[in-house]
Structure formats: structure tokens, C-alpha cells
Design a protein around this motif. Structure first.
Motif, PDB file in Angstrom:
ATOM      1  N   VAL A  25     -97.453   5.410  42.607  1.00  0.00           N
ATOM      2  CA  VAL A  25     -96.371   4.705  43.196  1.00  0.00           C
ATOM      3  C   VAL A  25     -95.277   4.445  42.180  1.00  0.00           C
ATOM      4  CG1 VAL A  25     -95.744   2.330  44.219  1.00  0.00           C
ATOM      5  CG2 VAL A  25     -97.892   3.538  44.958  1.00  0.00           C
ATOM      6  N   LEU A  26     -95.735   4.236  41.081  1.00  0.00           N
ATOM      7  CA  LEU A  26     -94.797   4.113  40.050  1.00  0.00           C
ATOM      8  C   LEU A  26     -93.750   5.241  39.535  1.00  0.00           C
ATOM      9  CD1 LEU A  26     -93.475   2.034  37.780  1.00  0.00           C
ATOM     10  CD2 LEU A  26     -95.378   2.811  36.231  1.00  0.00           C
ATOM     11  N   SER A  27     -94.319   6.530  39.568  1.00  0.00           N
ATOM     12  CA  SER A  27     -93.821   7.693  39.564  1.00  0.00           C
ATOM     13  C   SER A  27     -92.570   7.799  40.908  1.00  0.00           C
ATOM     14  CB  SER A  27     -94.469   9.070  39.454  1.00  0.00           C
ATOM     15  OG  SER A  27     -95.102   9.025  40.600  1.00  0.00           O
ATOM     16  N   TRP A  28     -93.052   7.415  42.079  1.00  0.00           N
ATOM     17  CA  TRP A  28     -92.381   7.581  43.133  1.00  0.00           C
ATOM     18  C   TRP A  28     -90.837   6.762  42.972  1.00  0.00           C
ATOM     19  CZ3 TRP A  28     -96.557   6.023  47.322  1.00  0.00           C
ATOM     20  CH2 TRP A  28     -97.257   7.027  47.256  1.00  0.00           C
ATOM     21  N   ILE A  29     -91.310   5.401  42.574  1.00  0.00           N
ATOM     22  CA  ILE A  29     -90.147   4.261  42.506  1.00  0.00           C
ATOM     23  C   ILE A  29     -89.210   4.987  41.146  1.00  0.00           C
ATOM     24  CG2 ILE A  29     -89.576   2.201  41.615  1.00  0.00           C
ATOM     25  CD1 ILE A  29     -92.282   1.359  42.728  1.00  0.00           C
ATOM     26  N   VAL A  30     -89.677   5.545  40.191  1.00  0.00           N
ATOM     27  CA  VAL A  30     -88.938   6.016  39.100  1.00  0.00           C
ATOM     28  C   VAL A  30     -87.948   7.346  39.673  1.00  0.00           C
ATOM     29  CG1 VAL A  30     -89.004   7.342  36.870  1.00  0.00           C
ATOM     30  CG2 VAL A  30     -90.293   5.205  37.066  1.00  0.00           C
ATOM     31  N   TYR A  31     -88.702   8.035  40.552  1.00  0.00           N
ATOM     32  CA  TYR A  31     -87.929   9.169  40.998  1.00  0.00           C
ATOM     33  C   TYR A  31     -86.854   8.533  41.883  1.00  0.00           C
ATOM     34  CZ  TYR A  31     -87.085  13.342  43.995  1.00  0.00           C
ATOM     35  OH  TYR A  31     -86.527  14.483  44.315  1.00  0.00           O
ATOM     36  N   VAL A  32     -86.960   7.655  42.700  1.00  0.00           N
ATOM     37  CA  VAL A  32     -85.917   7.225  43.711  1.00  0.00           C
ATOM     38  C   VAL A  32     -84.843   6.532  42.847  1.00  0.00           C
ATOM     39  CG1 VAL A  32     -85.458   5.475  45.281  1.00  0.00           C
ATOM     40  CG2 VAL A  32     -87.417   7.029  45.518  1.00  0.00           C
ATOM     41  N   ILE A  33     -85.070   5.704  41.840  1.00  0.00           N
ATOM     42  CA  ILE A  33     -84.123   5.040  41.097  1.00  0.00           C
ATOM     43  C   ILE A  33     -83.334   6.096  40.291  1.00  0.00           C
ATOM     44  CG2 ILE A  33     -83.570   3.604  39.169  1.00  0.00           C
ATOM     45  CD1 ILE A  33     -86.088   1.892  40.373  1.00  0.00           C
ATOM     46  N   ARG A  34     -84.116   7.225  39.593  1.00  0.00           N
ATOM     47  CA  ARG A  34     -83.479   7.994  38.739  1.00  0.00           C
ATOM     48  C   ARG A  34     -82.505   9.035  39.470  1.00  0.00           C
ATOM     49  NH1 ARG A  34     -87.256  11.393  35.000  1.00  0.00           N
ATOM     50  NH2 ARG A  34     -87.291   9.168  33.857  1.00  0.00           N
ATOM     51  N   ASN A  35     -82.659   8.996  40.664  1.00  0.00           N
ATOM     52  CA  ASN A  35     -82.012  10.280  41.269  1.00  0.00           C
ATOM     53  C   ASN A  35     -80.954   9.306  42.600  1.00  0.00           C
ATOM     54  OD1 ASN A  35     -82.785  12.768  40.476  1.00  0.00           O
ATOM     55  ND2 ASN A  35     -84.796  11.915  41.239  1.00  0.00           N
ATOM     56  N   GLY A  47     -95.006   9.403  50.788  1.00  0.00           N
ATOM     57  CA  GLY A  47     -95.399   8.490  51.754  1.00  0.00           C
ATOM     58  C   GLY A  47     -94.408   7.765  52.577  1.00  0.00           C
ATOM     59  N   LYS A  48     -94.671   6.565  53.341  1.00  0.00           N
ATOM     60  CA  LYS A  48     -93.875   5.956  53.963  1.00  0.00           C
ATOM     61  C   LYS A  48     -92.435   5.263  52.875  1.00  0.00           C
ATOM     62  CE  LYS A  48     -96.682   5.172  57.872  1.00  0.00           C
ATOM     63  NZ  LYS A  48     -97.175   4.617  58.752  1.00  0.00           N
ATOM     64  N   HIS A  49     -91.092   5.384  53.195  1.00  0.00           N
ATOM     65  CA  HIS A  49     -90.275   4.710  52.537  1.00  0.00           C
ATOM     66  C   HIS A  49     -90.480   3.123  52.526  1.00  0.00           C
ATOM     67  CE1 HIS A  49     -88.249   4.415  56.491  1.00  0.00           C
ATOM     68  NE2 HIS A  49     -87.643   3.455  55.784  1.00  0.00           N
ATOM     69  N   LYS A  50     -91.032   2.506  53.502  1.00  0.00           N
ATOM     70  CA  LYS A  50     -91.102   1.401  53.536  1.00  0.00           C
ATOM     71  C   LYS A  50     -92.303   0.621  52.589  1.00  0.00           C
ATOM     72  CE  LYS A  50     -90.364  -2.774  55.395  1.00  0.00           C
ATOM     73  NZ  LYS A  50     -89.090  -3.604  55.117  1.00  0.00           N
ATOM     74  N   ALA A  51     -93.118   1.475  52.555  1.00  0.00           N
ATOM     75  CA  ALA A  51     -94.406   1.432  51.549  1.00  0.00           C
ATOM     76  C   ALA A  51     -93.685   1.226  50.089  1.00  0.00           C
ATOM     77  CB  ALA A  51     -95.465   2.091  51.750  1.00  0.00           C
ATOM     78  N   LEU A  52     -92.920   1.979  49.852  1.00  0.00           N
ATOM     79  CA  LEU A  52     -92.411   2.355  48.466  1.00  0.00           C
ATOM     80  C   LEU A  52     -91.501   1.055  47.996  1.00  0.00           C
ATOM     81  CD1 LEU A  52     -91.107   5.925  48.224  1.00  0.00           C
ATOM     82  CD2 LEU A  52     -93.180   4.993  47.032  1.00  0.00           C
ATOM     83  N   TYR A  53     -90.653   0.719  49.040  1.00  0.00           N
ATOM     84  CA  TYR A  53     -89.701  -0.285  48.897  1.00  0.00           C
ATOM     85  C   TYR A  53     -90.754  -1.558  48.492  1.00  0.00           C
ATOM     86  CZ  TYR A  53     -86.476  -4.120  49.718  1.00  0.00           C
ATOM     87  OH  TYR A  53     -85.686  -5.304  49.616  1.00  0.00           O
ATOM     88  N   ASN A  54     -91.632  -1.799  49.635  1.00  0.00           N
ATOM     89  CA  ASN A  54     -92.402  -3.122  49.544  1.00  0.00           C
ATOM     90  C   ASN A  54     -93.199  -3.308  48.092  1.00  0.00           C
ATOM     91  OD1 ASN A  54     -91.715  -3.919  51.958  1.00  0.00           O
ATOM     92  ND2 ASN A  54     -93.567  -3.120  52.991  1.00  0.00           N
ATOM     93  N   ARG A  55     -93.483  -1.998  47.454  1.00  0.00           N
ATOM     94  CA  ARG A  55     -94.395  -2.140  46.268  1.00  0.00           C
ATOM     95  C   ARG A  55     -93.147  -2.227  45.220  1.00  0.00           C
ATOM     96  NH1 ARG A  55     -99.366   0.172  45.837  1.00  0.00           N
ATOM     97  NH2 ARG A  55     -99.404  -0.273  43.616  1.00  0.00           N
ATOM     98  N   PHE A  56     -91.835  -1.860  45.343  1.00  0.00           N
ATOM     99  CA  PHE A  56     -90.966  -1.874  44.446  1.00  0.00           C
ATOM    100  C   PHE A  56     -90.618  -3.699  44.352  1.00  0.00           C
ATOM    101  CE2 PHE A  56     -86.285  -2.392  43.664  1.00  0.00           C
ATOM    102  CZ  PHE A  56     -86.345  -1.984  42.232  1.00  0.00           C
ATOM    103  N   ILE A  57     -90.497  -4.225  45.408  1.00  0.00           N
ATOM    104  CA  ILE A  57     -90.046  -5.637  45.359  1.00  0.00           C
ATOM    105  C   ILE A  57     -91.037  -6.487  45.023  1.00  0.00           C
ATOM    106  CG2 ILE A  57     -88.134  -5.249  47.037  1.00  0.00           C
ATOM    107  CD1 ILE A  57     -89.982  -6.394  49.293  1.00  0.00           C
ATOM    108  N   GLN A  58     -92.248  -6.045  45.064  1.00  0.00           N
ATOM    109  CA  GLN A  58     -93.396  -6.800  44.462  1.00  0.00           C
ATOM    110  C   GLN A  58     -93.426  -7.198  42.953  1.00  0.00           C
ATOM    111  OE1 GLN A  58     -97.128  -5.228  45.698  1.00  0.00           O
ATOM    112  NE2 GLN A  58     -96.968  -5.702  47.799  1.00  0.00           N
TER     113      GLN A  58
END
Length: 58
Positions: A25-35, A47-58
């Protein structure tokens, strides 16, 4: 590089539903932010974009 034991103490424990691998999950978040992507533009393999976002805001 962190050992497996150090990694487990870095992230919170799961309660109820089994958690997705925290390092993945951490690598997904870094990927989204970096790009400079929107969450919904993350590759479907992450996975689902909503799940990524929810983990990011936690």
C-alpha cells in the motif's frame, strides 16, 4: 533496509478484516504522489482507488 520484525512494529495491528500488505500500500501511495496522479488514475493492479485514498488519509 528494515527487517521483517522492524516492519511489523512500524505499522498498526489489524482489527477484524485482514489488512492488505502495508508495504505494498505504501508503494502504491508513493507511486500516485510521485507521478502526480489522481487516486482514480492509479493502475488497477493496485486495487480500488478508494481503498488507496482511505489508507492515505489514515
Amino acid at each position: 533496509m528494515l527487517s521483517q520484525r522492524q516492519r511489523k512494529s512500524f505499522f498498526p495491528l489489524a482489527h477484524g478484516v485482514p489488512r492488505v500488505d502495508d508495504w505494498r500500500v505504501l508503494s502504491w501511495i508513493v507511486y500516485v504522489i510521485r507521478n502526480s496522479l489522481q487516486w482514480k488514475d492509479a493502475p488497477k493492479t493496485y486495487g480500488k482507488h478508494k481503498a488507496l485514498y482511505n489508507r492515505f488519509i489514515q
